[in-house]
Motif scaffolding. Structure first.
Motif, PDB file in Angstrom:
ATOM      1  N   UNK A  10       0.809  -1.209   0.000  1.00 16.24           N
ATOM      2  CA  UNK A  10       0.000   0.000   0.000  1.00 16.24           C
ATOM      3  C   UNK A  10       0.840   1.256   0.000  1.00 16.24           C
ATOM      4  N   UNK A  11       2.124   1.152   0.369  1.00 24.57           N
ATOM      5  CA  UNK A  11       2.981   2.329   0.389  1.00 24.57           C
ATOM      6  C   UNK A  11       4.388   1.978   0.782  1.00 24.57           C
ATOM      7  N   UNK A  12       5.218   3.026   0.963  1.00 21.28           N
ATOM      8  CA  UNK A  12       6.639   2.831   1.264  1.00 21.28           C
ATOM      9  C   UNK A  12       6.863   2.138   2.600  1.00 21.28           C
ATOM     10  N   UNK A  13       5.890   2.248   3.514  1.00 21.20           N
ATOM     11  CA  UNK A  13       6.054   1.654   4.833  1.00 21.20           C
ATOM     12  C   UNK A  13       6.284   0.166   4.788  1.00 21.20           C
ATOM     13  N   UNK A  14       5.635  -0.521   3.852  1.00 25.57           N
ATOM     14  CA  UNK A  14       5.798  -1.969   3.791  1.00 25.57           C
ATOM     15  C   UNK A  14       7.120  -2.376   3.175  1.00 25.57           C
ATOM     16  N   UNK A  15       7.774  -1.456   2.484  1.00 26.17           N
ATOM     17  CA  UNK A  15       9.113  -1.752   2.004  1.00 26.17           C
ATOM     18  C   UNK A  15      10.081  -1.706   3.165  1.00 26.17           C
ATOM     19  N   UNK A  16       9.893  -0.673   4.015  1.00 29.15           N
ATOM     20  CA  UNK A  16      10.800  -0.511   5.143  1.00 29.15           C
ATOM     21  C   UNK A  16      10.563  -1.537   6.248  1.00 29.15           C
ATOM     22  N   UNK A  17       9.337  -2.098   6.347  1.00 27.91           N
ATOM     23  CA  UNK A  17       9.100  -3.060   7.416  1.00 27.91           C
ATOM     24  C   UNK A  17       9.434  -4.488   7.000  1.00 27.91           C
ATOM     25  N   UNK A  18      10.078  -4.644   5.833  1.00 26.91           N
ATOM     26  CA  UNK A  18      10.574  -5.947   5.428  1.00 26.91           C
ATOM     27  C   UNK A  18       9.604  -6.794   4.650  1.00 26.91           C
ATOM     28  N   UNK A  19       8.488  -6.218   4.183  1.00 24.47           N
ATOM     29  CA  UNK A  19       7.528  -7.022   3.423  1.00 24.47           C
ATOM     30  C   UNK A  19       7.172  -6.329   2.111  1.00 24.47           C
ATOM     31  N   UNK A  20       8.210  -5.856   1.429  1.00 25.10           N
ATOM     32  CA  UNK A  20       8.018  -5.213   0.139  1.00 25.10           C
ATOM     33  C   UNK A  20       7.724  -6.212  -0.957  1.00 25.10           C
ATOM     34  N   UNK A  21       7.565  -5.719  -2.172  1.00 23.96           N
ATOM     35  CA  UNK A  21       7.200  -6.580  -3.298  1.00 23.96           C
ATOM     36  C   UNK A  21       8.230  -7.670  -3.552  1.00 23.96           C
ATOM     37  N   UNK A  22       9.515  -7.350  -3.439  1.00 25.17           N
ATOM     38  CA  UNK A  22      10.557  -8.352  -3.686  1.00 25.17           C
ATOM     39  C   UNK A  22      10.460  -9.507  -2.686  1.00 25.17           C
ATOM     40  N   UNK A  23      10.235  -9.166  -1.419  1.00 28.38           N
ATOM     41  CA  UNK A  23      10.124 -10.185  -0.380  1.00 28.38           C
ATOM     42  C   UNK A  23       8.897 -11.051  -0.629  1.00 28.38           C
ATOM     43  N   UNK A  24       7.785 -10.419  -0.990  1.00 25.11           N
ATOM     44  CA  UNK A  24       6.561 -11.172  -1.265  1.00 25.11           C
ATOM     45  C   UNK A  24       6.728 -12.106  -2.464  1.00 25.11           C
ATOM     46  N   UNK A  25       7.397 -11.605  -3.504  1.00 24.47           N
ATOM     47  CA  UNK A  25       7.590 -12.440  -4.693  1.00 24.47           C
ATOM     48  C   UNK A  25       8.458 -13.664  -4.368  1.00 24.47           C
ATOM     49  N   UNK A  26       9.489 -13.471  -3.585  1.00 23.93           N
ATOM     50  CA  UNK A  26      10.328 -14.606  -3.185  1.00 23.93           C
ATOM     51  C   UNK A  26       9.520 -15.621  -2.385  1.00 23.93           C
ATOM     52  N   UNK A  27       8.628 -15.128  -1.541  1.00 24.44           N
ATOM     53  CA  UNK A  27       7.820 -16.026  -0.700  1.00 24.44           C
ATOM     54  C   UNK A  27       6.883 -16.885  -1.538  1.00 24.44           C
TER      55      UNK A  27
END
Length: 235
Positions: A10-27
């Motif tokens: 939903x925004x930059x906050x989820x990138x900084x909290x360790x659950x950004x798009x890259x992390x989700x795609x790897x999961x």
């Protein structure tokens, strides 16, 4: 099984909290590989609230269309709150996938099973997860609103653009207006020239000549000069 993966922030906050798009795609890719499925496409929505309807999300709409057209046999998401953070949106989206013959999987819990009249607890537990995801979103919104109110009450700027002559300085709740030296110089020059009786248009021309720029335009307009004067209490 052929799956379309869907990831969202939903925004930059989820990138900084360790659950950004890259992390989700790897999961989702790791889960698919471990469980013998093949991801045929990864759909993404960046900067989109989990309360937004599926039709208003380009990435999710794309994923649902692939299932409807039988290009994919199911939907894979990192966890249920990436699908939605509003219970009504969650349930409506799941219903669309199931109606079109697809299955839904989460990387943190496996298959999200369809409703079963002989197992009402299944539906209840899924909806409880949705309720708490929605509650969490509402609490975040409330914290942001309370933070802006507290900041405004302390005399600091809470929302909106900074007036000409100032820019934002600091991070998070400590961010506040600070003087912008270039704009301060231009503002002082405007007031000086106005005190000498120059018109707004003539002041703008003079500022362009002296290399003192406005904030967003290439050249000063009479209306922009007038706005700076009015905000400084000068007519």
């Amino acid at each position: 099984m052929k799956l379309v993966a869907y990831i969202r922030v939903s925004g930059a906050g989820q990138v900084s909290d360790g659950f950004g798009l890259d992390v989700q795609e790897k999961a989702v890719k790791a889960w698919a590989k471990t469980n013998g499925h093949r991801i045929v496409h990864v759909s993404r929505d960046e900067g989109v609230s989990g309360a937004t309807e599926a039709l208003d999300r380009q990435g999710l709409s794309e994923a649902l269309l692939l299932i409807r057209e039988s290009e994919a046999e199911g939907l894979l998401i990192p966890r249920l709150d990436r699908l939605a953070r509003a219970l009504t949106v969650q349930e409506a989206t799941l219903a669309v996938v199931w109606r079109d013959g697809g299955k839904v999987f989460t990387a943190d819990g496996g298959e999200v099973h369809q409703d079963d009249p002989d197992d009402p607890m299944r539906t209840a537990m899924r909806q409880v997860i949705g309720v708490f995801a929605e509650l969490d979103r509402r609490m975040v919104v409330k914290r942001l609103r309370d933070g802006r109110a507290a900041k405004a009450a302390s005399g600091r700027k809470a929302v909106g653009a900074y007036a000409y002559g100032f820019h934002g300085d600091g991070e998070g709740r400590e961010r506040d207006a600070a003087p912008n030296p270039t704009e301060q110089a231009a503002q002082a020059r405007i007031l000086e020239l106005r005190a000498e009786g120059m018109s707004y248009r003539a002041i703008g021309t003079q500022l362009d000549t002296e290399g003192l720029p406005p904030r967003r335009a290439a050249k000063w307009s009479a209306m922009t000069v007038r706005s700076v004067c009015q905000k400084a209490g000068v007519s």
